[in-house]
Design an enzyme around this catalytic site. Sequence first.
Site, PDB file in Angstrom:
ATOM      1  CG  HIS A 194     -13.111  -5.675  69.771  1.00 31.47           C
ATOM      2  ND1 HIS A 194     -12.390  -5.103  70.812  1.00 31.47           N
ATOM      3  CD2 HIS A 194     -12.738  -4.998  68.645  1.00 31.47           C
ATOM      4  CE1 HIS A 194     -11.640  -4.133  70.331  1.00 31.47           C
ATOM      5  NE2 HIS A 194     -11.828  -4.040  69.021  1.00 31.47           N
TER       6      HIS A 194
ATOM      7  CG  ASP B  58     -11.533   3.258  73.341  1.00 33.12           C
ATOM      8  OD1 ASP B  58     -10.530   3.850  72.920  1.00 33.12           O
ATOM      9  OD2 ASP B  58     -12.507   2.943  72.608  1.00 33.12           O
TER      10      ASP B  58
ATOM     11  CG  HIS C 188     -12.656   4.064  69.003  1.00 37.11           C
ATOM     12  ND1 HIS C 188     -12.137   3.168  69.901  1.00 37.11           N
ATOM     13  CD2 HIS C 188     -12.232   3.650  67.781  1.00 37.11           C
ATOM     14  CE1 HIS C 188     -11.426   2.244  69.262  1.00 37.11           C
ATOM     15  NE2 HIS C 188     -11.460   2.527  67.967  1.00 37.11           N
TER      16      HIS C 188
END
Lengths: 574, 574
Positions: free
Chosen positions: A75, A196, A370
């Site tokens: 991204h 992540d 996130h």
Amino acid sequence: MSVNIKNNEVGVFALGGLNEVGKNMYGVQFQDEIIIMDSGVMFPEDELLGIDYVIPDYQYLLQNRNKIKAVIISHGHEDHIGGIPFLLREINVPIYAGKLASALIRNKLQERGLLRDAEIHEIDEDSVIRFRKTSVSFYLTTHSIPEAYGIVVKTPPGNIVFTGDYKFDFTPVGKPADLHKMARIGEEGVLLLLGDSTNAEVPTFTNSEKIVGISIRNIIQKEEGRVIFATFASNVSRLQQVVMTAYETGRKIVVFGRSMESSIKTARELGYVDDKGEDIFIESRDINKYPANKILILCTGSQGEPMAALSRIANGTHRQISLQPNDTVIFSSSPIPGNTMSVNRVINQLSEQGAKVIHGKVNNIHTSGHGGQQEQLLMHRLMKPKYFMPVHGEYRMLKIQSELAQMTGIPKDNCFIMSNGDVLALTADSARIAGRFPAQDVYVDGNGIGDIGSIVLKDRKALSEEGLIIVSATIDFAAKQLISGPDIMSRGFIYMRESADLINDIQNKARSIINRGLNESGPNVSERSVRDLLLSQLEPAIYQKTQRNPMIMPILLDINKGVRPHQTKQNEGK
Amino acid sequence: MSVNIKNNEVGVFALGGLNEVGKNMYGVQFQDEIIIMDSGVMFPEDELLGIDYVIPDYQYLLQNRNKIKAVIISHGHEDHIGGIPFLLREINVPIYAGKLASALIRNKLQERGLLRDAEIHEIDEDSVIRFRKTSVSFYLTTHSIPEAYGIVVKTPPGNIVFTGDYKFDFTPVGKPADLHKMARIGEEGVLLLLGDSTNAEVPTFTNSEKIVGISIRNIIQKEEGRVIFATFASNVSRLQQVVMTAYETGRKIVVFGRSMESSIKTARELGYVDDKGEDIFIESRDINKYPANKILILCTGSQGEPMAALSRIANGTHRQISLQPNDTVIFSSSPIPGNTMSVNRVINQLSEQGAKVIHGKVNNIHTSGHGGQQEQLLMHRLMKPKYFMPVHGEYRMLKIQSELAQMTGIPKDNCFIMSNGDVLALTADSARIAGRFPAQDVYVDGNGIGDIGSIVLKDRKALSEEGLIIVSATIDFAAKQLISGPDIMSRGFIYMRESADLINDIQNKARSIINRGLNESGPNVSERSVRDLLLSQLEPAIYQKTQRNPMIMPILLDINKGVRPHQTKQNEGK
């Protein structure tokens, strides 16, 4: 330690992104094919004085340049694309990125005159990129910018999945995540998941962007003055929401701040910020043509950055905007650790001038891009990987996500908390650390890449805390006689004009040290011997008087030397 | 603007403590009597490069030195007593402080050789200090250190109450607050309340220290390895709790860190840390005589301070302690804004080495010493002041407490959000701003007080970000000839050894500029003219090559000048 990936193994490594939040860059290597995922920068911490960016050490890639097939971008955020200009200077490699990330990368390369030679391929969630032995496909996920992709690298030993940055936003701005494709990928089998870890310390499920949208609307609807709205220029989802709110509340938008202007421009071109065909963006010069309750100022500076638009508005140095009593300032952001004091300073300044300031968690005007622990667990359940490697986080975050993975049933021995440069080598049913390569931080300062190291930074720190004193004199070393000087100059040490006595003391002390050096050093009196005497004796004398340790730099010129055009003192140094 | 307090008015002002958290120092002035309350320091923010402390400007006090009757201390924290050595160097004035604060002040004065001349009077909550026209009394409150007092200054126009730092801890460590005395003071009548605003942004009631004690006990009881406990050395209440827990769990205590050792020593002497007569404090050399589960290490460094004991333990540079696999590290603290990244770094390091780290709000292992909104409201209800002046806080905190005061019925016009140096003048039924005096920050660096100002700091900042280049040459200005040099030295700019080409370029450029300067400047060629030419032409040349702007310092020595012993270049400036 060198790297030894066997022919039946797939190697996986990070050049950046482990034990840090920033400069994400991961690699998958099968035989003679290397796939790079992301190429980010990191913004330096305060103690990296004067450093502009930190990038990974590209050495391993340079050594294997012929194997590199592609850089695949998850991204368009700086910590995933910001390193591309530095990488492309070294290796010309094809870039594969979504439409928005591609546009942002092109802007970046254009600025640095690197666009012409770059090979950029636009992909979408249905793209499949096939190489000889490996192939790459994508799935759509949700983050704070559109076109956030998870990346699947198919290799003979098994599939490697990199989550990219993600949250599970079931009511996102834009397209929802493709849960079904993620489920299929999990069913097909995942050998290794790179997950992540940013919010691994957060026990909850991250709020939807839509919740934030509702709060923003509720707040803006009630305000009767101007609204000054500060957020990250890179949070395209947030930009779309504030533009929609402006549309619904009949406000015109003025954009301030270079990165905000550029982000809005790109996002509008691609339709990610939709102004409903109306001309709600106006020029800053037209701001006074509308009543205060019809204006929304969209600007940079939500982190208290001193040069950003909002800081200038707050301290009264912005050229076009000055605060009015009824202004409301919204920080649609939360301070990144390290920026809290700068943000507080801006809030105080705005508040002192009578502006209403809305910030903080209580107002629901910001949410993270996130996922928290519950979302990381959901990802583990969907992907069911055999092996797990936490990425995108500081050590404690990596460790917590590793513990979460174990809670879903992955054996502890199958979880690999690695460092940048460590290489994990996997077959379909084994995993081992197969060596490591150098992966230090590389500092970028101005045009220089990697030419600033710890000595230069140590000098900068010393200069910043104590300043310096230059003692200069002309000396006839043959006759052992001081001809002129010593003169004392200082910077960052003390107000010289107001400290004449101290400077005189230092000068007298330096003179007597030089004379002593000239008289006592025997036949071998030299610039070096006098210089060393100055360094060893002047420092304690100054410390005793001031309790400070300025850097002392003696400049002793020998009157007997003629023009020496090619001889240069190179850091004879303290 | 000068200060004009009328004979029937009492003046109230802050020398420090408004629009900041730190260097608290407040004054009450009636006719020829001035009572000072507290005398603190502030620790500098990061951008005050190399500054050790920030203190108030004492000018107004020096001008009125004969009126000053006393410095009254509310409690023994640095931001309330740390300025005393600097103040006493200027004015010898009697200090009134509790037993513990007095001991801490004496330590501080002893270190600086100022104890002999100091006049320190110990007070307690029942003391009354009478001056000719005013008098001072106290009430006991609760904070994170014993003997925290609110101060009541009786003056003919009315009573001025300064809350000091407080929370309402109904189950404190040590004596509870004297609610009844506070109620009596309120009933008697309060003309002006000066209220602690630190936690004005916190909507809740601050947790009791006892809750923290229970959490600490629960955690330590379960641990089977060593416990490393980091907290503020100044949080004497916390120290007492951890010592009690060590006693109850049969652990011996080893203390590391200079300020912690000193704080424990003083607190034990006064009985505020009670070791139950047992010898639970052991020397560091004896630490290995006990099993791991019988050891508690009490240390400094809970804010990630790089030189503190905990940071050294974390990065493996502590001389006596190295981490063991079963160690548990407890951060009994929360990071002060600005320290978050340092704390995170230490947590990562500890965690990487396998230590279990307990930190953060979820564990209830820390509570603030300052009351939140509910406690501030309770204080307003108890004191029922006619006028209100929020103190001890940044602007936004002062503003919120002012709004809270208004919610209890104080008219907005009776609330005064002031700046340091503003003087509020009150009669029994009026209040007005009666002028202001200079109240700038004064920087302390080493022995120097106030000799560092914005120019010096600006130079330090420039040096820290870009470094410097010194161009030195010997010149025969009469013959217009370059005799030797130019030599190039740099610090904090670049690795000179690895950048020989760049340095040669700079040297050549400097040489040609100097020669041009000597040849073209006509009869008036001088050190100054050549120097200015170097500054104006070398800077852009270097910037073009490197995109950096190092500070350039030309040192041009004229071969024709003899010894000039009393002539010194004093900041002829860039």
